[in-house]
Write an enzyme that holds these catalytic residues in place. Structure first.
Site, PDB file in Angstrom:
ATOM      1  N   GLY A  11      31.967  42.740   8.076  1.00  0.00           N
ATOM      2  CA  GLY A  11      31.318  43.260   6.875  1.00  0.00           C
ATOM      3  C   GLY A  11      31.081  42.129   5.879  1.00  0.00           C
ATOM      4  N   GLN A  12      30.614  42.479   4.686  1.00  0.00           N
ATOM      5  CA  GLN A  12      30.274  41.462   3.681  1.00  0.00           C
ATOM      6  C   GLN A  12      31.506  40.642   3.280  1.00  0.00           C
ATOM      7  OE1 GLN A  12      27.152  42.597   0.673  1.00  0.00           O
ATOM      8  NE2 GLN A  12      28.153  44.578   0.883  1.00  0.00           N
ATOM      9  N   ALA A  62      36.076  49.733   5.822  1.00  0.00           N
ATOM     10  CA  ALA A  62      35.947  50.990   5.078  1.00  0.00           C
ATOM     11  C   ALA A  62      34.680  51.700   5.527  1.00  0.00           C
ATOM     12  CB  ALA A  62      35.850  50.708   3.569  1.00  0.00           C
ATOM     13  N   THR A  64      31.658  52.601   3.886  1.00  0.00           N
ATOM     14  CA  THR A  64      31.081  52.197   2.593  1.00  0.00           C
ATOM     15  C   THR A  64      29.715  52.835   2.319  1.00  0.00           C
ATOM     16  OG1 THR A  64      30.126  50.238   3.632  1.00  0.00           O
ATOM     17  CG2 THR A  64      32.256  49.955   2.550  1.00  0.00           C
ATOM     18  N   THR A 103      37.439  50.517  -5.123  1.00  0.00           N
ATOM     19  CA  THR A 103      36.110  50.575  -5.732  1.00  0.00           C
ATOM     20  C   THR A 103      36.097  51.092  -7.171  1.00  0.00           C
ATOM     21  OG1 THR A 103      33.986  51.737  -5.534  1.00  0.00           O
ATOM     22  CG2 THR A 103      35.868  52.847  -4.608  1.00  0.00           C
ATOM     23  N   ASP A 104      35.071  50.709  -7.909  1.00  0.00           N
ATOM     24  CA  ASP A 104      34.832  51.265  -9.249  1.00  0.00           C
ATOM     25  C   ASP A 104      34.428  52.735  -9.164  1.00  0.00           C
ATOM     26  OD1 ASP A 104      32.443  50.476  -7.943  1.00  0.00           O
ATOM     27  OD2 ASP A 104      31.334  50.512  -9.831  1.00  0.00           O
ATOM     28  N   TYR A 127      32.930  59.544  -1.391  1.00  0.00           N
ATOM     29  CA  TYR A 127      33.410  58.174  -1.163  1.00  0.00           C
ATOM     30  C   TYR A 127      34.535  57.840  -2.156  1.00  0.00           C
ATOM     31  CZ  TYR A 127      33.164  53.015  -1.438  1.00  0.00           C
ATOM     32  OH  TYR A 127      33.460  51.673  -1.485  1.00  0.00           O
TER      33      TYR A 127
HETATM   34  N1  NAP Z   1      29.716  47.344  -0.795  1.00  0.00           N
HETATM   35  C1  NAP Z   1      29.972  47.664  -2.064  1.00  0.00           C
HETATM   36  O1  NAP Z   1      29.074  47.716  -2.922  1.00  0.00           O
HETATM   37  C2  NAP Z   1      31.390  47.951  -2.496  1.00  0.00           C
HETATM   38  C3  NAP Z   1      31.623  48.327  -3.830  1.00  0.00           C
HETATM   39  C4  NAP Z   1      32.923  48.576  -4.231  1.00  0.00           C
HETATM   40  C5  NAP Z   1      33.969  48.459  -3.329  1.00  0.00           C
HETATM   41  N2  NAP Z   1      33.715  48.104  -2.046  1.00  0.00           N
HETATM   42  C6  NAP Z   1      34.852  48.006  -1.120  1.00  0.00           C
HETATM   43  O2  NAP Z   1      34.959  46.662  -0.710  1.00  0.00           O
HETATM   44  C7  NAP Z   1      35.452  46.597   0.642  1.00  0.00           C
HETATM   45  C8  NAP Z   1      34.570  45.702   1.463  1.00  0.00           C
HETATM   46  O3  NAP Z   1      33.262  46.217   1.400  1.00  0.00           O
HETATM   47  P1  NAP Z   1      32.033  45.522   2.131  1.00  0.00           P
HETATM   48  O4  NAP Z   1      30.883  45.620   1.210  1.00  0.00           O
HETATM   49  O5  NAP Z   1      32.444  44.220   2.723  1.00  0.00           O
HETATM   50  O6  NAP Z   1      31.815  46.601   3.281  1.00  0.00           O
HETATM   51  P2  NAP Z   1      30.885  46.520   4.574  1.00  0.00           P
HETATM   52  O7  NAP Z   1      30.008  45.330   4.530  1.00  0.00           O
HETATM   53  O8  NAP Z   1      30.296  47.875   4.749  1.00  0.00           O
HETATM   54  O9  NAP Z   1      31.953  46.259   5.709  1.00  0.00           O
HETATM   55  C9  NAP Z   1      32.833  47.240   6.132  1.00  0.00           C
HETATM   56  C10 NAP Z   1      33.339  46.844   7.490  1.00  0.00           C
HETATM   57  O10 NAP Z   1      34.217  47.865   7.950  1.00  0.00           O
HETATM   58  C11 NAP Z   1      33.930  48.031   9.322  1.00  0.00           C
HETATM   59  N3  NAP Z   1      34.341  49.328   9.848  1.00  0.00           N
HETATM   60  C12 NAP Z   1      33.716  50.518   9.714  1.00  0.00           C
HETATM   61  N4  NAP Z   1      34.366  51.440  10.429  1.00  0.00           N
HETATM   62  C13 NAP Z   1      35.412  50.828  11.033  1.00  0.00           C
HETATM   63  C14 NAP Z   1      36.427  51.238  11.908  1.00  0.00           C
HETATM   64  N5  NAP Z   1      36.504  52.501  12.363  1.00  0.00           N
HETATM   65  N6  NAP Z   1      37.356  50.337  12.292  1.00  0.00           N
HETATM   66  C15 NAP Z   1      37.287  49.056  11.883  1.00  0.00           C
HETATM   67  N7  NAP Z   1      36.325  48.588  11.079  1.00  0.00           N
HETATM   68  C16 NAP Z   1      35.394  49.471  10.650  1.00  0.00           C
HETATM   69  C17 NAP Z   1      32.427  47.892   9.409  1.00  0.00           C
HETATM   70  O11 NAP Z   1      32.021  47.697  10.737  1.00  0.00           O
HETATM   71  P3  NAP Z   1      30.595  48.259  11.222  1.00  0.00           P
HETATM   72  O12 NAP Z   1      29.587  47.346  10.571  1.00  0.00           O
HETATM   73  O13 NAP Z   1      30.667  48.135  12.688  1.00  0.00           O
HETATM   74  O14 NAP Z   1      30.487  49.659  10.715  1.00  0.00           O
HETATM   75  C18 NAP Z   1      32.230  46.676   8.529  1.00  0.00           C
HETATM   76  O15 NAP Z   1      32.415  45.484   9.249  1.00  0.00           O
HETATM   77  C19 NAP Z   1      35.537  48.046   1.113  1.00  0.00           C
HETATM   78  O16 NAP Z   1      36.840  48.510   0.953  1.00  0.00           O
HETATM   79  C20 NAP Z   1      34.650  48.804   0.155  1.00  0.00           C
HETATM   80  O17 NAP Z   1      35.046  50.143  -0.002  1.00  0.00           O
HETATM   81  C21 NAP Z   1      32.451  47.834  -1.616  1.00  0.00           C
END
Ligand code: NAP
Length: 286
Positions: A11-12, A62, A64, A103-104, A127
């Site tokens: 993920g990111q 997560a 997301t 998250t916010d 979420y």
């Molecule tokens: N993105 C935002 O704007 C945002 C805002 C606030 C907080 N956050 C929090 O920040 C954290 C990181 O977010 P991010 O933006 O890096 O998220 P992301 O890019 O969506 O990455 C999430 C990762 O989790 C993996 N995942 C999904 N289902 C899974 C499973 N069953 N087992 C193992 N891995 C799994 C995804 O894999 P796949 O690609 O294969 O699904 C992906 O690699 C998260 O906790 C998120 O809730 C994000």
């Protein structure tokens, strides 16, 4: 050598940690995504954790997809709550330090001042409900964990607002972007750096921390900044959220107060525009 396990490594945030890892050769890094460590498989999860046996876990995995979560309630709860409970239980029993990312969107958006870690959460979408349940389980089952709440995450990896806007601004002559949701974006590379500042600090102070970039803007202003840096020729108008209905409600105001992470860990919080510039420069060079 201490071992750091990163979940959701593709993920990111996970990808940005992979970029940083070479700066920290004194740790053994284990990067896993759903193929190696499927968080939805709660039974198998503990077995894999025991096999890897890390001293730190950074939980970047997560569900997301905020809008999809409205209909995928069970899956969201499984990943954002129940799996976090297993991580918390395992780390507590095995003397492992857990950094969990939240998250916010645990907030309702009614506030008008930056939200501190003690502000009352009150999620307004599925979420947010599942992420808050994950936070609670985390602190209940492992009071020694650290939770970092972040907002509006983007990166040169994955799909996000910056990449979508950059593409649309090159394809379209005009765009509408909501101007009544206020917060601050987070460059995942900065968040990854903040996490490593905590991991490498000699003190471990459990609890909730807030991290995003500095700035207080709307999505519309964020789009304008993307346009300015990318020098995109596209007319951008601000519209109210009511004119852009989405399955999940978003908080109107979710700016995070970063004082605690700065004071406790001396984390440097870059301004959003400088970080955006850095990310877009990387994207252009790809
Ligand atoms: N993105 C935002 O704007 C945002 C805002 C606030 C907080 N956050 C929090 O920040 C954290 C990181 O977010 P991010 O933006 O890096 O998220 P992301 O890019 O969506 O990455 C999430 C990762 O989790 C993996 N995942 C999904 N289902 C899974 C499973 N069953 N087992 C193992 N891995 C799994 C995804 O894999 P796949 O690609 O294969 O699904 C992906 O690699 C998260 O906790 C998120 O809730 C994000």
């Amino acid at each position: 050598m201490k071992k750091i396990l990163v979940t959701g490594a593709k993920g990111q945030l996970g990808s940005e940690l992979q970029v940083l890892a070479s700066n920290y050769p004194l740790f053994e890094w284990v990067f896993t995504d759903r193929g190696e460590l499927d968080l939805s498989d709660l039974v198998h999860l503990e077995t894999v954790l025991s096999k890897i046996d890390p001293q730190f876990i950074i939980n970047c995995a997560a569900q997301t997809a905020v809008d999809r979560a409205e209909t995928e309630v069970a899956l969201s709860d499984l990943l954002n709550h129940q799996a976090v409970a297993v991580l918390a239980q395992w780390t507590h029993a095995n003397d492992c330090k857990l950094i969990h990312v939240s998250t916010d969107y645990v907030f309702d958006g009614i506030a008008s001042n930056a939200l501190t870690e003690t502000a009352q959460p009150n999620p307004i979408n599925v979420y947010g409900v599942t992420k808050l349940a994950g936070e609670k389980a985390c602190l209940e089952l492992n009071p020694n964990s650290i939770i970092i709440r972040t907002s509006w995450v983007y990166s040169s990896f994955g799909n996000n607002f910056v990449k979508t806007m950059s593409r649309l601004m090159q394809e379209k002559e005009s765009l509408n972007v909501v101007n009544d949701q206020i917060g601050s974006p987070t460059y995942a590379a900065d968040l990854a750096q903040a996490i490593m500042t905590i991991v490498t600090n000699n003190t471990w102070q459990a609890g909730i921390y807030h991290f995003s970039n500095e700035g207080e803007i709307s999505w519309y202003e964020f789009a304008l900044a993307i346009q300015e840096i990318g020098k995109f020729d596209c007319a951008i108008s601000g519209i109210p959220s009511a004119a852009y209905p989405t399955p999940a409600k978003r908080p109107q105001y979710s700016l995070l107060d970063k004082s605690k992470i700065k004071q406790v860990y001396g984390v440097v919080v870059p301004d959003y525009k400088g970080s955006l510039r850095g990310c877009m420069k990387l994207l252009r060079s790809e």
